[in-house]
Write an enzyme that holds these catalytic residues in place. Structure first.
Site, PDB file in Angstrom:
ATOM      1  N   HIS A 113       0.809  -1.224   0.000  1.00 56.16           N
ATOM      2  CA  HIS A 113       0.000   0.000   0.000  1.00 56.16           C
ATOM      3  C   HIS A 113       0.844   1.277   0.000  1.00 56.16           C
ATOM      4  O   HIS A 113       0.627   2.186  -0.789  1.00 56.16           O
ATOM      5  CB  HIS A 113      -0.972  -0.004   1.173  1.00 56.16           C
ATOM      6  CG  HIS A 113      -1.913   1.148   1.130  1.00 56.16           C
ATOM      7  ND1 HIS A 113      -2.803   1.342   0.096  1.00 56.16           N
ATOM      8  CD2 HIS A 113      -2.074   2.215   1.954  1.00 56.16           C
ATOM      9  CE1 HIS A 113      -3.489   2.453   0.293  1.00 56.16           C
ATOM     10  NE2 HIS A 113      -3.061   3.008   1.402  1.00 56.16           N
ATOM     11  N   HIS A 150       2.291  11.783   2.584  1.00 57.57           N
ATOM     12  CA  HIS A 150       2.805  10.482   3.054  1.00 57.57           C
ATOM     13  C   HIS A 150       4.289  10.318   2.738  1.00 57.57           C
ATOM     14  O   HIS A 150       4.761   9.204   2.504  1.00 57.57           O
ATOM     15  CB  HIS A 150       2.008   9.323   2.423  1.00 57.57           C
ATOM     16  CG  HIS A 150       0.536   9.421   2.662  1.00 57.57           C
ATOM     17  ND1 HIS A 150      -0.004   9.447   3.926  1.00 57.57           N
ATOM     18  CD2 HIS A 150      -0.513   9.501   1.802  1.00 57.57           C
ATOM     19  CE1 HIS A 150      -1.315   9.546   3.839  1.00 57.57           C
ATOM     20  NE2 HIS A 150      -1.650   9.591   2.573  1.00 57.57           N
ATOM     21  N   HIS A 161      -2.671   9.899  -3.306  1.00 59.52           N
ATOM     22  CA  HIS A 161      -3.817   9.988  -4.209  1.00 59.52           C
ATOM     23  C   HIS A 161      -3.456  10.725  -5.489  1.00 59.52           C
ATOM     24  O   HIS A 161      -3.954  11.815  -5.793  1.00 59.52           O
ATOM     25  CB  HIS A 161      -4.997  10.637  -3.496  1.00 59.52           C
ATOM     26  CG  HIS A 161      -5.439   9.849  -2.304  1.00 59.52           C
ATOM     27  ND1 HIS A 161      -6.200  10.363  -1.290  1.00 59.52           N
ATOM     28  CD2 HIS A 161      -5.206   8.554  -1.973  1.00 59.52           C
ATOM     29  CE1 HIS A 161      -6.414   9.429  -0.390  1.00 59.52           C
ATOM     30  NE2 HIS A 161      -5.816   8.328  -0.776  1.00 59.52           N
TER      31      HIS A 161
HETATM   32 FE   LIG Z   1      -3.803   4.865   2.234  1.00 54.56          FE
END
Ligand SMILES: [Fe+2]
Length: 476
Positions: free
Chosen positions: A329, A339, A368
């Protein structure tokens, strides 16, 4: 003689003013080398539109008609080699039958398989009756019909098994991450379904429903997600990766068991690959060997995931499955300001193995947006030597971040500037990708943004297999 050569190369004499010019030119070249990137940052501007979740009364969430009708139907590979399928579904009124009735197309003989049913509670939510049934000993490359809901409202679906595992078996995988259930999510899934490349199996890189966005992680949104995605995943397997939105760890409401809704709803064949937990496992499918890792389970030395991967990588036989694909992920290489470096600790643990075993490609989500890397590694770095810049490495995988499924959290559009040299292409748009294996040496990869027509490729690359045809395949 030496002087002549210098003249030939540099094109000016060695007078003091010429030396000054030389250093000016040299400094410009050096600056360009540092600042310029090898890749492309797409300036494509997507249309502004709402990214909210689709309302509960949306047609995509409709409960199927009939008493106790099976809903949220989904399938995934059920063994290590693709001769089994796990069929899962939910009944709302009562447990009903656990039987799956199935037959190959054209066959008069109908077979039965028995599954199990269970429920779970989460805060003030109680799930429907969740059924899981594994169908085994399936024929290769065969269309099967299956019926569930026996005794009450029956529903019929179908799937096609993969060809027998082998080095030159063509096969097309779809890729979606961080899907959620917004209007954009619906667009992403539609674009995948309509893509003329015709994906046969979905490699899903984590973050499914985003139910945890709601108060008490309203698990009704796990149900709606199951109904929304049924139109694809009831007919072709989705290979599951656990993301952070699957953790559902919420001690404030008494929910202290991580991954509770996810593990009750989505089963994977982890035991078939010797794994001790459903968060890391492997499958073979056609000419691919797919390793799924968990960014949210322990992976340090001595941990179960570490030990499993250490034992697993030497087992991959590239003469049987040339394409070694890893799903996780949280990305290791990500040049967005979201992130950032969350995947770094896992990279430190596992990257040298990926290079040693020549992983072809690593797909991640979480961020994203979309990004594709060059073949690079950062394994020379050992904290004290200062060699902390990723370098080109033809034994290393290409890293692709595809967390652009379209969930409620919206797009990541803030990027590190200048674009790092290791980043080949990046764009803040929603979309999906296809990994189309042609044979043991070549695979065609394409990324498709939702704003384009179904067949349009916004980014693409011919992958050359790292075991059979390990030559440079960079597009930059
Ligand atoms: Fe995530």
């Amino acid at each position: 003689m030496q002087e002549n050569i210098k003249m030939g190369v540099l094109g000016f004499s060695s007078s003091p003013s010429s030396f000054a010019w030389f250093f000016v030119v040299l400094s410009l070249v050096m600056n360009a080398a540092v600042l310029c990137n090898g890749g492309k940052t797409s300036r494509f501007i997507r249309k502004l539109e709402a990214t909210g979740d689709m309302p509960l009364d949306s047609d995509v969430f409709q409960v199927p008609h009939g008493y106790n009708a099976p809903q949220q139907v989904h399938i995934t590979q059920g063994d290590h080699v693709g001769k089994a399928v796990i069929v899962s579904w939910v009944t709302a009124n009562e447990p009903g039958s656990n039987t799956v009735l199935y037959w190959s197309e054209g066959s008069e003989i109908k077979k039965k398989a028995e599954g199990k049913v269970h429920t779970y509670t989460y805060s003030n939510y109680t799930s429907g009756y969740i059924h899981h049934c594994t169908i085994r000993n399936l024929e290769d490359n065969t269309k099967y019909h299956y019926v569930i809901g026996i005794d009450h409202t029956m529903r019929k679906f179908w799937f096609i098994t993969p060809p027998e595992v082998g080095p030159d078996v063509p096969y097309t995988f779809g890729l979606i991450g961080d899907l959620g259930q917004t209007f954009d999510s619906n667009k992403t899934l539609t674009h995948y379904e309509k893509n003329p490349q015709n994906g046969k199996t979905m490699l899903f890189v984590g973050d499914l429903s985003y139910a945890d966005h709601y108060p008490n992680h309203d698990n009704v949104r796990w149900d709606t997600w199951g109904r929304f995605t049924e139109r694809s995943v009831a007919y072709q397997p989705w290979i599951w990766t656990a993301g952070n939105h699957e953790i559902d760890f919420e001690p404030s409401i008494g929910e202290t068991k991580p991954f509770k809704p996810y593990t009750h709803r989505y089963h994977v064949p982890y035991k078939a690959s010797g794994s001790t937990a459903p968060f890391w496992y492997s499958i073979k499918r056609a000419s691919a060997y797919i390793i799924v890792l968990s960014s949210y389970s322990a992976y340090g030395t001595y941990t179960p995931q570490y030990q499993w991967l250490q034992d697993e990588l030497p087992k991959v036989n590239r003469k049987e499955t040339p394409w070694l694909i890893v799903l996780m992920h949280s990305p290791w290489y990500n040049s967005y300001n979201y992130h950032y470096m969350e995947g770094e600790t896992m990279r430190v643990m596992f990257e040298s193995w990926f290079v040693q075993y020549k992983v072809d490609v690593v797909f991640s989500g979480h961020v994203h947006a979309y990004e594709r890397s060059e073949r690079i590694s950062n394994i020379a770095y050992n904290i004290t030597n200062g060699m902390c810049t990723p370098v080109n490495d033809q034994s290393a995988p290409v890293y692709i971040t595809i967390g652009d499924g379209g969930n409620i959290e919206g797009l990541a559009n803030n990027m590190t500037e200048p674009q790092p040299a290791y980043s080949a292409y990046r764009e803040a748009s929603f979309g999906h990708a296809m990994f189309d294996i042609k044979n043991r040496t070549h695979a065609y990869y394409s990324w498709h943004r939702n704003e384009d027509g179904y067949a349009v490729e916004a980014d693409s690359m011919w992958f050359y297999n790292r075991y059979w045809h390990s030559v440079e395949d960079s597009t930059s």
